[in-house]
Design a protein around this motif. Structure first.
Motif, mmCIF file in Angstrom:
data_model
loop_
_atom_site.group_PDB
_atom_site.id
_atom_site.type_symbol
_atom_site.label_atom_id
_atom_site.label_comp_id
_atom_site.label_asym_id
_atom_site.label_seq_id
_atom_site.Cartn_x
_atom_site.Cartn_y
_atom_site.Cartn_z
ATOM 1 N N LEU A 175 4.485 14.400 -11.429
ATOM 2 C CA LEU A 175 4.962 14.405 -12.807
ATOM 3 C C LEU A 175 3.923 14.981 -13.761
ATOM 4 O O LEU A 175 4.254 15.696 -14.703
ATOM 5 N N LYS A 176 2.648 14.686 -13.532
ATOM 6 C CA LYS A 176 1.591 15.246 -14.374
ATOM 7 C C LYS A 176 1.546 16.758 -14.237
ATOM 8 O O LYS A 176 1.365 17.475 -15.217
ATOM 9 N N LYS A 181 0.832 -1.197 0.000
ATOM 10 C CA LYS A 181 0.000 0.000 0.000
ATOM 11 C C LYS A 181 0.871 1.253 0.000
ATOM 12 O O LYS A 181 0.569 2.220 -0.695
ATOM 13 N N LEU A 182 1.947 1.230 0.764
ATOM 14 C CA LEU A 182 2.865 2.372 0.819
ATOM 15 C C LEU A 182 3.493 2.614 -0.553
ATOM 16 O O LEU A 182 3.555 3.750 -1.020
ATOM 17 N N ILE A 183 3.923 1.550 -1.205
ATOM 18 C CA ILE A 183 4.529 1.688 -2.532
ATOM 19 C C ILE A 183 3.513 2.243 -3.520
ATOM 20 O O ILE A 183 3.828 3.124 -4.313
ATOM 21 N N GLN A 184 2.286 1.748 -3.473
ATOM 22 C CA GLN A 184 1.247 2.248 -4.373
ATOM 23 C C GLN A 184 0.970 3.724 -4.125
ATOM 24 O O GLN A 184 0.812 4.495 -5.067
ATOM 25 N N ILE A 197 1.454 6.763 -6.870
ATOM 26 C CA ILE A 197 0.375 7.694 -7.216
ATOM 27 C C ILE A 197 0.823 9.122 -6.966
ATOM 28 O O ILE A 197 0.595 10.017 -7.783
ATOM 29 N N PHE A 198 1.469 9.351 -5.839
ATOM 30 C CA PHE A 198 1.969 10.686 -5.504
ATOM 31 C C PHE A 198 2.959 11.182 -6.556
ATOM 32 O O PHE A 198 2.874 12.317 -7.027
#
Length: 147
Positions: free
Chosen positions: A16-17, A3-6, A10-11
């Protein structure tokens, strides 16, 4: 840990977006294209992997008995022990031990250590180790990643 990696992925994608919307060119990371070759890259010496030791875990002084000596934390002591052990066994060039800021795991007891091997593809084990009693066990985990 997954969950931390996901959440981190996402962050990073959001960041980057945001940067890519301010630029004329799309970010190569968002579109999963290779990085632009104008950015220099090198092959690291640590071909078997990195050992990330959280510098914020177990932040209490481990030299409280010696008021005249420079005080070090349990994380620093573990990091220095790992470096010495890898050097002693001739594995220092294959592995690199690095102190890192908070990894977001924050155990009540122990130190967070992440083993990042070249073939891990983001699925690196996150270990909570006792800086004294788990040293040898941690070292055996590190040696298992030897490429």
């Amino acid at each position: 840990m997954n969950k931390l990696i996901q959440r981190i992925k996402i962050f990073l994608q959001r960041i980057l977006k945001k940067f890519s919307s301010n630029s004329q060119q799309p970010s190569p990371l968002i579109n999963s294209r290779p990085l632009d070759t104008s950015i220099p890259s090198v092959s690291p010496r640590w071909k078997s992997g990195l050992v990330l030791v959280c510098s914020q875990c177990a932040n209490e002084s481990s030299n409280s008995f010696h008021p005249t000596s420079r005080s070090s934390t349990a994380s620093e002591d573990l990091e220095n022990w790992l470096k010495s052990r890898l050097k002693f066994e001739g594995l220092w060039g294959e592995f690199r031990v690095v102190s890192t800021s908070c990894l977001g795991v924050c155990p009540r007891m122990g130190i967070t250590v992440v083993l990042v091997s070249n073939g891990s593809s983001g699925n690196s084990p996150c270990l909570i180790v006792n800086p004294q009693s788990d040293r040898e066990l941690l070292y055996s985990h590190i040696k298992q990643n030897k490429g």
